[in-house]
Write an enzyme that holds these catalytic residues in place. Structure first.
Site, mmCIF file in Angstrom:
data_model
loop_
_atom_site.group_PDB
_atom_site.id
_atom_site.type_symbol
_atom_site.label_atom_id
_atom_site.label_comp_id
_atom_site.label_asym_id
_atom_site.label_seq_id
_atom_site.Cartn_x
_atom_site.Cartn_y
_atom_site.Cartn_z
ATOM 1 N N ARG A 19 52.333 56.153 30.571
ATOM 2 C CA ARG A 19 51.593 56.179 31.842
ATOM 3 C C ARG A 19 50.538 57.286 31.837
ATOM 4 O O ARG A 19 49.630 57.303 32.658
ATOM 5 C CB ARG A 19 52.574 56.339 33.022
ATOM 6 C CG ARG A 19 51.915 56.276 34.378
ATOM 7 C CD ARG A 19 52.885 55.980 35.539
ATOM 8 N NE ARG A 19 54.206 56.516 35.358
ATOM 9 C CZ ARG A 19 54.532 57.811 35.484
ATOM 10 N NH1 ARG A 19 53.615 58.694 35.811
ATOM 11 N NH2 ARG A 19 55.780 58.213 35.283
ATOM 12 N N TYR A 31 32.461 45.900 49.620
ATOM 13 C CA TYR A 31 33.465 44.908 49.218
ATOM 14 C C TYR A 31 34.640 44.983 50.213
ATOM 15 O O TYR A 31 35.119 46.080 50.530
ATOM 16 C CB TYR A 31 33.931 45.201 47.795
ATOM 17 C CG TYR A 31 35.159 44.420 47.426
ATOM 18 C CD1 TYR A 31 35.130 43.033 47.423
ATOM 19 C CD2 TYR A 31 36.349 45.062 47.124
ATOM 20 C CE1 TYR A 31 36.271 42.299 47.124
ATOM 21 C CE2 TYR A 31 37.492 44.343 46.817
ATOM 22 C CZ TYR A 31 37.444 42.962 46.819
ATOM 23 O OH TYR A 31 38.565 42.247 46.530
ATOM 24 N N ASP A 90 29.843 52.429 43.866
ATOM 25 C CA ASP A 90 30.426 51.234 43.258
ATOM 26 C C ASP A 90 29.287 50.483 42.561
ATOM 27 O O ASP A 90 28.404 49.929 43.219
ATOM 28 C CB ASP A 90 31.084 50.382 44.355
ATOM 29 C CG ASP A 90 31.835 49.184 43.791
ATOM 30 O OD1 ASP A 90 31.456 48.704 42.710
ATOM 31 O OD2 ASP A 90 32.783 48.711 44.454
ATOM 32 N N LYS A 135 34.771 42.160 36.552
ATOM 33 C CA LYS A 135 33.556 41.356 36.728
ATOM 34 C C LYS A 135 32.718 41.359 35.449
ATOM 35 O O LYS A 135 33.183 40.919 34.420
ATOM 36 C CB LYS A 135 32.779 41.865 37.935
ATOM 37 C CG LYS A 135 33.646 42.160 39.156
ATOM 38 C CD LYS A 135 34.359 40.944 39.693
ATOM 39 C CE LYS A 135 34.958 41.248 41.050
ATOM 40 N NZ LYS A 135 36.173 40.556 41.367
HETATM 41 C C1 LIG Z 1 31.986 45.439 44.456
HETATM 42 C C2 LIG Z 1 33.454 45.353 44.178
HETATM 43 N N1 LIG Z 1 34.179 46.492 44.073
HETATM 44 C C3 LIG Z 1 35.511 46.471 43.843
HETATM 45 C C4 LIG Z 1 36.191 45.279 43.699
HETATM 46 C C5 LIG Z 1 37.673 45.289 43.458
HETATM 47 O O1 LIG Z 1 37.934 44.991 42.132
HETATM 48 P P1 LIG Z 1 39.257 44.250 41.593
HETATM 49 O O2 LIG Z 1 39.235 42.872 42.154
HETATM 50 O O3 LIG Z 1 39.101 44.345 40.118
HETATM 51 O O4 LIG Z 1 40.428 45.036 42.100
HETATM 52 C C6 LIG Z 1 35.474 44.073 43.786
HETATM 53 C C7 LIG Z 1 36.189 42.784 43.643
HETATM 54 O O5 LIG Z 1 35.654 41.735 43.972
HETATM 55 C C8 LIG Z 1 34.081 44.118 44.028
HETATM 56 O O6 LIG Z 1 33.344 42.992 44.122
#
Ligand SMILES: Cc1ncc(COP(=O)(O)O)c(C=O)c1O
Length: 394
Positions: free
Chosen positions: A56, A109, A185, A210
């Site tokens: 971990r 998000y 982000d 993504k």
């Molecule tokens: C802009 C953005 N940030 C964070 C996330 C969260 O990521 P995860 O789905 O890998 O937990 C997403 C998921 O769609 C996203 O589009």
């Protein structure tokens, strides 16, 4: 690793995605890193800094991806991989001190917003949401005339799904003047399109799920920073809260990263073509794509991005028989090539009406369809869209 950070800094990012994170060159050794499946490591006596210790705390399979991400984002320290993008969001939000103020885009998000809202409901932090494209409004929230200054500014640009574009440089300057940390982000852009650290951000976040992994077959997240104290805090959070990446997923993410430049080049070009055509279609009430000259974020995107990404959003018109939202649902059902599924950034084109998710903010229009353009032939993608749009008139 065989590509040093200094050497990577002299190379194009298109090369770095291919060359970074490979093992040292040594006769007859593999050119790809191995997957290490071990939950523990040999050791006696006190653990010292840099010891792996336990599964971990560290896994050698994470290292090549974490180094590659640092090289791509222009960071001075290796990134940190997490079990998901939201595990990375959780770790980043742990940097807000108890009761501190978090300023977040009202169209972040949805999962990030839900997490922040729940933390605020418990009194862990104070949440202020704002239109991140409105620089003056963000400044007013960072350092209000009355009330506490912010501890953290969260930037998402472009936002998911409204595709708002933040002025990252101006916002990070204002946040730092107010004494706030900045987390950006960068999921929608990837470091090949936008480098938030070079625009002043303290921490960059990715849903690796993504574009970086790119094949819709893994769920992973990452954080990157050049600040040793912040990295140590984030690493401690990852160890104690346990949101670690599985070794196989980490290996797959590096494998996916190898083709990132080609995928981005293709999908960005196709998105631009489709946006032009969709904007002229009578069934499309409105469109957001920062690459369109008349998009409100166009000039700003041009100044801080290399390209405009490959996500676009359209709103469908209704008619006498159905609402715009119903038209959107029908469009998605009528497609034969585009995949009706959530997520984005994979090789395949994905499409969905965002408000099908109960957690999506109500300010996201009910008839809004988000499209993630993949790497298929653009004429095939357009032909599929055209027939599905035509079917709305049938
Ligand atoms: C802009 C953005 N940030 C964070 C996330 C969260 O990521 P995860 O789905 O890998 O937990 C997403 C998921 O769609 C996203 O589009």
């Amino acid at each position: 690793m065989s590509l040093s950070r200094e050497h990577a800094a002299d190379l194009s990012p298109d090369t770095v995605v291919v060359a970074a994170g490979r093992p040292e060159r040594s006769h007859d050794q593999p050119v790809n890193p191995p997957i290490v499946l071990s939950s523990t490591y040999f050791g006696t006596g006190a653990l010292s800094d840099g010891d792996r210790g336990y599964g971990r705390y560290a896994n050698p399979t994470w290292d090549p991806f974490e180094e590659a991400l640092a090289q791509l984002e222009g960071a001075e320290l290796p990134g940190l991989l997490y079990a998901s993008g939201l595990a990375a969001v959780s770790s980043a939000l742990s940097l807000v001190p108890a009761g501190g103020v978090l300023v977040m885009p009202s169209h972040s998000y949805a999962g990030s917003l839900v997490m922040a809202t729940e933390l605020a409901a418990k009194g862990a932090l104070e949440l202020r949401t704002v239109d991140i494209a409105d620089t003056e409004a963000v400044k007013a929230q960072l350092a209000p005339a009355e009330g506490k200054p912010a501890s953290m500014l969260w930037i998402e640009s472009p936002t998911n799904p409204m595709l708002g574009i933040a002025d990252i440089r101006a916002l990070t300057t204002a946040a730092h003047e107010a004494g706030a940390l900045v987390v950006t982000d960068n999921t929608f852009s990837t470091p090949l399109v936008q480098q938030p650290l070079s625009l002043g951000s303290d921490v960059v976040l990715h849903s690796v799920t993504k574009y970086l992994a790119g094949h819709s077959d893994v769920v992973l997240g990452a954080l990157v920073t050049s600040d040793p104290e912040l990295r140590a805090e984030l690493l401690h959070h990852r160890i104690i809260h346990g949101g670690i990446a599985g070794p196989f997923e980490a290996w797959l993410a590096l494998r996916g990263l190898r083709t990132l430049a080609l995928r981005i080049e293709r999908s960005q070009a196709s998105a631009a073509t489709l946006a032009e055509r969709l904007s002229a279609h009578p069934r499309v009430e409105s469109i957001r794509f920062p690459g369109l000259q008349n998009d409100p974020g166009h000039e700003r995107a041009k100044s801080q991005m290399k390209g405009f990404g490959s996500i676009l959003c359209i709103q469908l018109t209704g008619d006498g028989t159905r609402s715009g939202a119903e038209a959107a649902d029908q469009l998605v059902r009528a497609l034969r090539l585009w995949l009706p599924a959530t997520s984005l950034g994979g090789v395949e084109s994905l499409i969905e009406r965002r408000r099908r998710h109960p957690a999506e903010p109500l300010s996201v229009p009910n008839n809004l369809v988000r499209m993630s353009v993949g790497i298929e032939n653009v004429e095939d993608l357009w032909a599929d869209l055209e027939q599905a749009l035509k079917a709305l008139d049938g």
